[in-house]
Design a protein around this motif. Structure first.
Motif, mmCIF file in Angstrom:
data_model
loop_
_atom_site.group_PDB
_atom_site.id
_atom_site.type_symbol
_atom_site.label_atom_id
_atom_site.label_comp_id
_atom_site.label_asym_id
_atom_site.label_seq_id
_atom_site.Cartn_x
_atom_site.Cartn_y
_atom_site.Cartn_z
ATOM 1 N N GLU A 91 -1.543 82.707 102.252
ATOM 2 C CA GLU A 91 -2.761 82.987 103.013
ATOM 3 C C GLU A 91 -3.798 81.874 102.832
ATOM 4 N N VAL A 92 -3.876 81.330 101.622
ATOM 5 C CA VAL A 92 -4.799 80.220 101.388
ATOM 6 C C VAL A 92 -4.345 78.988 102.171
ATOM 7 N N ALA A 93 -3.025 78.750 102.236
ATOM 8 C CA ALA A 93 -2.500 77.628 103.021
ATOM 9 C C ALA A 93 -2.841 77.791 104.498
ATOM 10 N N ASN A 94 -2.758 79.025 105.002
ATOM 11 C CA ASN A 94 -3.145 79.275 106.391
ATOM 12 C C ASN A 94 -4.621 78.986 106.611
ATOM 13 N N ARG A 95 -5.451 79.378 105.648
ATOM 14 C CA ARG A 95 -6.888 79.122 105.771
ATOM 15 C C ARG A 95 -7.167 77.609 105.721
ATOM 16 N N LEU A 96 -6.374 76.880 104.934
ATOM 17 C CA LEU A 96 -6.523 75.425 104.889
ATOM 18 C C LEU A 96 -6.289 74.819 106.269
ATOM 19 N N MET A 97 -5.292 75.345 107.003
ATOM 20 C CA MET A 97 -5.019 74.860 108.354
ATOM 21 C C MET A 97 -6.184 75.154 109.290
ATOM 22 N N MET A 98 -6.812 76.307 109.123
ATOM 23 C CA MET A 98 -7.895 76.708 110.020
ATOM 24 C C MET A 98 -9.205 75.997 109.694
ATOM 25 N N LYS A 99 -9.357 75.572 108.432
ATOM 26 C CA LYS A 99 -10.624 74.984 108.009
ATOM 27 C C LYS A 99 -10.876 73.631 108.660
ATOM 28 N N GLY A 100 -9.852 72.812 108.737
ATOM 29 C CA GLY A 100 -10.023 71.461 109.270
ATOM 30 C C GLY A 100 -10.336 71.456 110.758
ATOM 31 N N ARG A 101 -11.128 70.483 111.188
ATOM 32 C CA ARG A 101 -11.430 70.348 112.604
ATOM 33 C C ARG A 101 -10.204 69.905 113.393
ATOM 34 N N ASN A 102 -9.295 69.209 112.725
ATOM 35 C CA ASN A 102 -8.071 68.756 113.367
ATOM 36 C C ASN A 102 -6.996 68.603 112.296
ATOM 37 N N ASN A 103 -5.793 68.219 112.721
ATOM 38 C CA ASN A 103 -4.681 68.086 111.781
ATOM 39 C C ASN A 103 -4.927 67.005 110.739
ATOM 40 N N SER A 104 -5.635 65.952 111.125
ATOM 41 C CA SER A 104 -5.933 64.877 110.182
ATOM 42 C C SER A 104 -6.798 65.385 109.032
ATOM 43 N N ASP A 105 -7.775 66.241 109.336
ATOM 44 C CA ASP A 105 -8.601 66.831 108.280
ATOM 45 C C ASP A 105 -7.751 67.645 107.315
ATOM 46 N N THR A 106 -6.820 68.413 107.856
ATOM 47 C CA THR A 106 -5.940 69.237 107.017
ATOM 48 C C THR A 106 -5.100 68.371 106.106
ATOM 49 N N ARG A 107 -4.536 67.294 106.646
ATOM 50 C CA ARG A 107 -3.700 66.414 105.834
ATOM 51 C C ARG A 107 -4.511 65.733 104.742
ATOM 52 N N ASP A 108 -5.722 65.304 105.069
ATOM 53 C CA ASP A 108 -6.576 64.670 104.061
ATOM 54 C C ASP A 108 -6.906 65.654 102.935
ATOM 55 N N ALA A 109 -7.166 66.901 103.296
ATOM 56 C CA ALA A 109 -7.463 67.919 102.286
ATOM 57 C C ALA A 109 -6.251 68.164 101.393
ATOM 58 N N ALA A 110 -5.067 68.189 101.982
ATOM 59 C CA ALA A 110 -3.852 68.410 101.194
ATOM 60 C C ALA A 110 -3.606 67.257 100.223
ATOM 61 N N VAL A 111 -3.894 66.030 100.646
ATOM 62 C CA VAL A 111 -3.757 64.886 99.746
ATOM 63 C C VAL A 111 -4.735 65.009 98.580
ATOM 64 N N ARG A 112 -5.960 65.440 98.855
ATOM 65 C CA ARG A 112 -6.938 65.628 97.779
ATOM 66 C C ARG A 112 -6.464 66.683 96.780
ATOM 67 N N ILE A 113 -5.832 67.735 97.277
ATOM 68 C CA ILE A 113 -5.304 68.768 96.381
ATOM 69 C C ILE A 113 -4.232 68.177 95.468
ATOM 70 N N LEU A 114 -3.326 67.402 96.025
ATOM 71 C CA LEU A 114 -2.267 66.790 95.218
ATOM 72 C C LEU A 114 -2.853 65.843 94.181
ATOM 73 N N ARG A 115 -3.833 65.053 94.575
ATOM 74 C CA ARG A 115 -4.446 64.121 93.622
ATOM 75 C C ARG A 115 -5.139 64.871 92.491
ATOM 76 N N SER A 116 -5.721 66.015 92.798
ATOM 77 C CA SER A 116 -6.450 66.769 91.783
ATOM 78 C C SER A 116 -5.541 67.357 90.717
ATOM 79 N N LEU A 117 -4.243 67.379 90.970
ATOM 80 C CA LEU A 117 -3.292 67.910 89.987
ATOM 81 C C LEU A 117 -2.980 66.913 88.876
ATOM 82 N N PHE A 118 -3.397 65.675 89.051
ATOM 83 C CA PHE A 118 -3.063 64.611 88.114
ATOM 84 C C PHE A 118 -4.330 63.952 87.562
ATOM 85 N N PRO A 119 -4.334 63.606 86.283
ATOM 86 C CA PRO A 119 -5.421 62.748 85.777
ATOM 87 C C PRO A 119 -5.352 61.402 86.494
ATOM 88 N N PRO A 120 -6.468 60.871 86.974
ATOM 89 C CA PRO A 120 -6.435 59.607 87.734
ATOM 90 C C PRO A 120 -5.748 58.476 86.994
#
Length: 269
Positions: A91-120
């Motif tokens: 359900e959270v993944a579905n909300r992530l799709m709805m949050k972005g203004r377009n598909n590019s926004d969704t993809r950018d948000a998903a990349v930020r999530i992946l980066r946040s899982l790792f120490p820089p």
């Protein structure tokens, strides 16, 4: 899913087995890694040529992985589902799709999530020290094994396999997902493409220095990860032209429209 939507930190460099941080033997095909999975998944059974998804028995770390990943998604989305466990994650993944203004926004948000899982610093060190070894093969084999080790709770049963690399050699840097749980539960080509496939490919290439091609099969819900292989240009990627899944709640209506307008592509992809 976010699979790749979905990858948790690999072991720290200091804790890796010695062969992984020393220059690899030139005969890389003989170079082996050992993986112990966190989940116990019985062998899946095929029905009418399609592998039925097997429910993995959660291992001791699976709940930890799921909760960590979900917290990162919730932080990005700014909303959480009332449902527990995996259902809530979808359900959270579905909300992530709805949050972005377009598909590019969704993809950018998903990349930020992946980066946040790792120490820089870990990503930077991996890209600097590991990615160049043996033309990238060592890094590709390592992330393939970490993916198989940590992501069965998200994707279902998967195994390491050999893939053909651009230089004409082959390498055990592939991960084959027999029947992706994330795709089947989300019921959406667009969620697969925009919260998993494309952002995961971007994350590994740009932040770990490892090219990745993900090839989801929308007929049997399998997925082939090919670490060490660059993805095609978007206009040449067949996955981006897929119609809705049969299990998509709005698939019937969309297929009727597609027949009339000759538009076959999933509108969310």
């Amino acid at each position: 899913m976010i699979n790749s939507l979905a990858f948790l930190p690999p072991p720290s460099i200091s804790s890796l087995p010695l062969p992984l941080v020393k220059p690899a033997n030139p005969h890389l095909r003989k170079f082996k890694f050992s993986v112990t999975r966190s989940s116990s998944c019985p062998k899946s059974v095929e029905s009418d040529g399609i592998a039925e998804r097997t429910e993995c028995k959660p291992g001791p770390l699976d709940d930890l992985f799921l909760n960590l990943f979900r917290r990162k998604m919730v932080r990005e989305v700014g909303w959480d589902s009332a449902k527990p466990g995996y259902d809530g994650l979808i359900e959270v993944a579905n909300r992530l799709m709805m949050k972005g203004r377009n598909n590019s926004d969704t993809r950018d948000a998903a990349v930020r999530i992946l980066r946040s899982l790792f120490p820089p610093f870990l990503l930077e060190l991996y890209q600097l020290l590991i990615a160049p070894l043996e033309g990238g093969k060592v890094a590709a084999m390592m992330v393939a094994r970490v993916t198989a080790l940590t992501c069965q709770w998200l994707m279902g049963t998967c195994k390491i396999n050999s893939v053909d690399l651009p230089d004409g050699t082959s390498c055990e840097s592939g991960v084959f997902v027999e029947r992706c749980k994330y795709l089947e539960e989300s019921k959406c080509v667009g969620i697969c493409i925009n919260t998993c496939k494309l952002p995961t490919q971007t994350f590994f290439k740009n932040y770990m220095g490892v090219p990745l091609l993900m090839e989801p099969n929308f007929e049997d819900y399998s997925c082939q990860f090919k670490f060490g292989v660059l993805p095609p240009l978007p206009e040449d990627d067949a996955a981006l032209r897929e119609p809705c899944l049969e299990i998509c709640p709005n698939a019937t209506q969309r297929r009727e429209v597609a027949q009339e307008t000759e538009i076959a592509q999933c509108p969310k992809a």
